[in-house]
Design a protein around this motif. Structure first.
Motif, PDB file in Angstrom:
ATOM      1  N   VAL A  63      37.168  18.790  32.919  1.00  0.00           N
ATOM      2  CA  VAL A  63      38.260  19.722  33.147  1.00  0.00           C
ATOM      3  C   VAL A  63      37.781  20.848  34.056  1.00  0.00           C
ATOM      4  O   VAL A  63      36.669  21.369  33.882  1.00  0.00           O
ATOM      5  N   VAL A  64      38.604  21.219  35.038  1.00  0.00           N
ATOM      6  CA  VAL A  64      38.315  22.364  35.903  1.00  0.00           C
ATOM      7  C   VAL A  64      39.330  23.458  35.589  1.00  0.00           C
ATOM      8  O   VAL A  64      40.534  23.262  35.753  1.00  0.00           O
ATOM      9  N   ALA A  65      38.840  24.589  35.106  1.00  0.00           N
ATOM     10  CA  ALA A  65      39.706  25.730  34.783  1.00  0.00           C
ATOM     11  C   ALA A  65      39.762  26.675  35.976  1.00  0.00           C
ATOM     12  O   ALA A  65      38.733  26.970  36.596  1.00  0.00           O
ATOM     13  N   ASP A  66      40.951  27.140  36.287  1.00  0.00           N
ATOM     14  CA  ASP A  66      41.143  28.073  37.399  1.00  0.00           C
ATOM     15  C   ASP A  66      41.240  29.502  36.886  1.00  0.00           C
ATOM     16  O   ASP A  66      42.150  29.828  36.105  1.00  0.00           O
ATOM     17  N   ILE A  67      40.299  30.333  37.299  1.00  0.00           N
ATOM     18  CA  ILE A  67      40.332  31.761  37.008  1.00  0.00           C
ATOM     19  C   ILE A  67      39.936  32.484  38.290  1.00  0.00           C
ATOM     20  O   ILE A  67      39.209  31.924  39.111  1.00  0.00           O
ATOM     21  N   ASP A  68      40.390  33.696  38.479  1.00  0.00           N
ATOM     22  CA  ASP A  68      40.144  34.383  39.745  1.00  0.00           C
ATOM     23  C   ASP A  68      39.281  35.620  39.551  1.00  0.00           C
ATOM     24  O   ASP A  68      39.780  36.713  39.313  1.00  0.00           O
ATOM     25  N   LEU A  69      37.964  35.426  39.640  1.00  0.00           N
ATOM     26  CA  LEU A  69      37.054  36.569  39.560  1.00  0.00           C
ATOM     27  C   LEU A  69      36.921  37.269  40.901  1.00  0.00           C
ATOM     28  O   LEU A  69      36.324  38.338  40.996  1.00  0.00           O
ATOM     29  N   LYS A  70      37.496  36.656  41.926  1.00  0.00           N
ATOM     30  CA  LYS A  70      37.459  37.249  43.267  1.00  0.00           C
ATOM     31  C   LYS A  70      38.235  38.577  43.303  1.00  0.00           C
ATOM     32  O   LYS A  70      37.928  39.463  44.099  1.00  0.00           O
ATOM     33  N   ILE A  71      39.217  38.728  42.424  1.00  0.00           N
ATOM     34  CA  ILE A  71      40.006  39.965  42.423  1.00  0.00           C
ATOM     35  C   ILE A  71      39.179  41.169  41.990  1.00  0.00           C
ATOM     36  O   ILE A  71      39.506  42.305  42.323  1.00  0.00           O
ATOM     37  N   PHE A  72      38.077  40.919  41.270  1.00  0.00           N
ATOM     38  CA  PHE A  72      37.201  42.009  40.852  1.00  0.00           C
ATOM     39  C   PHE A  72      36.092  42.271  41.868  1.00  0.00           C
ATOM     40  O   PHE A  72      35.635  43.396  42.020  1.00  0.00           O
ATOM     41  N   GLY A  73      35.638  41.208  42.547  1.00  0.00           N
ATOM     42  CA  GLY A  73      34.526  41.357  43.486  1.00  0.00           C
ATOM     43  C   GLY A  73      33.237  41.693  42.751  1.00  0.00           C
ATOM     44  O   GLY A  73      33.022  41.280  41.617  1.00  0.00           O
ATOM     45  N   GLY A  74      32.390  42.463  43.425  1.00  0.00           N
ATOM     46  CA  GLY A  74      31.144  42.893  42.802  1.00  0.00           C
ATOM     47  C   GLY A  74      30.006  41.912  42.886  1.00  0.00           C
ATOM     48  O   GLY A  74      28.925  42.163  42.349  1.00  0.00           O
ATOM     49  N   SER A  75      30.214  40.789  43.543  1.00  0.00           N
ATOM     50  CA  SER A  75      29.170  39.776  43.674  1.00  0.00           C
ATOM     51  C   SER A  75      29.276  39.108  45.032  1.00  0.00           C
ATOM     52  O   SER A  75      30.390  38.888  45.540  1.00  0.00           O
ATOM     53  N   ALA A  76      28.142  38.750  45.595  1.00  0.00           N
ATOM     54  CA  ALA A  76      28.144  38.046  46.877  1.00  0.00           C
ATOM     55  C   ALA A  76      28.749  36.651  46.749  1.00  0.00           C
ATOM     56  O   ALA A  76      29.121  36.046  47.761  1.00  0.00           O
TER      57      ALA A  76
END
Length: 233
Positions: A63-76
């Motif tokens: 299973v591949v879960a979709d979550i968006d940590l890109k909206i927080f940033g803070g990591s390369a």
């Protein structure tokens, strides 16, 4: 699902460590449910590797879960304005927590694994963290895993009612990268199927990010070349 095998959730990024953890889970007799994430990472090619690995190692499902940590940033890994560090050798990797650390990533991933495990009636979660050959991430340490396991057993209906006690398996926690590779090879892991690079170029490993360098050094310590280098990963 098999009635004769216990269920386990295995966090599977598609990289070397998680592939080995999946192989361990299967070897130990678990019916492995592989869980990957599309979380806004720049190296989404790893999900293609995860699918290959899950199939090759006999995961019951992937299973591949979709979550968006890109909206927080803070990591390369999730912010295109931050550059992934590159070095000439693994010896140049510093001891400080690097810019490739994704805030709370393992906590988030383990929370999803915990939720799925509860719905499956599974008491076991596998994660391929190592406290030795890693890039200084705080959420790869044994004390973190132990604390999360304690919290998890307080946080679920199954845990409170006593019908399920979660155990987080960290089979690689005390292994170097070379040790992990040796273990995986003994379990039949085909590392040419995996992808570990943080900053791939046209789907190929860059060879100079922290993850690539640690991986290359691990194979070199065994007198081997990385089988994934030179192939589309």
């Amino acid at each position: 699902m098999s009635a004769s095998k216990p269920q386990a959730v295995v966090l599977l990024s598609g990289g070397l460590d998680s592939a080995t953890a999946l192989a361990v889970a299967v070897k130990e007799g678990f019916e492995a449910n592989a869980l990957s994430f599309r979380y806004g990472q720049r190296h989404t090619v790893e999900l293609e590797a995860a699918a290959r690995v899950a199939k090759a190692l006999g995961a019951t499902r992937h299973v591949v879960a979709d979550i968006d940590l890109k909206i927080f940033g803070g990591s390369a890994l999730t912010d295109d304005d931050l550059a992934v560090p590159h070095h000439e050798s693994a010896e140049e990797i510093g001891s400080e927590i690097p810019i490739t650390y994704v805030p709370a990533r393992n906590t988030i991933f383990l929370s999803f694994a915990l939720a799925w495990a509860e719905t499956l009636g599974a008491s076991d979660v596998f994660i391929g963290v190592s406290a030795l050959d890693y890039s200084g991430y705080p959420d790869c340490r044994p004390e973190y895993i132990e604390a999360y396991e304690r919290m998890a057993n307080l946080a679920t209906k199954a845990g409170v009612e006593g019908s399920q006690r979660l155990r987080i398996h960290t089979p690689l926690i005390d292994l170097t990268k070379a040790d992990t590779i040796r273990l995986g090879l003994s379990l039949g892991v085909d590392y040419s199927l995996t992808h570990s690079c943080y900053d791939p170029v046209d789907g190929r490993p860059c060879g100079t990010c922290d993850s690539c360098l640690l991986r290359t050094r691990g194979f070199a310590e065994l007198g081997m070349s990385d089988p994934a280098v030179g192939s589309v990963s």
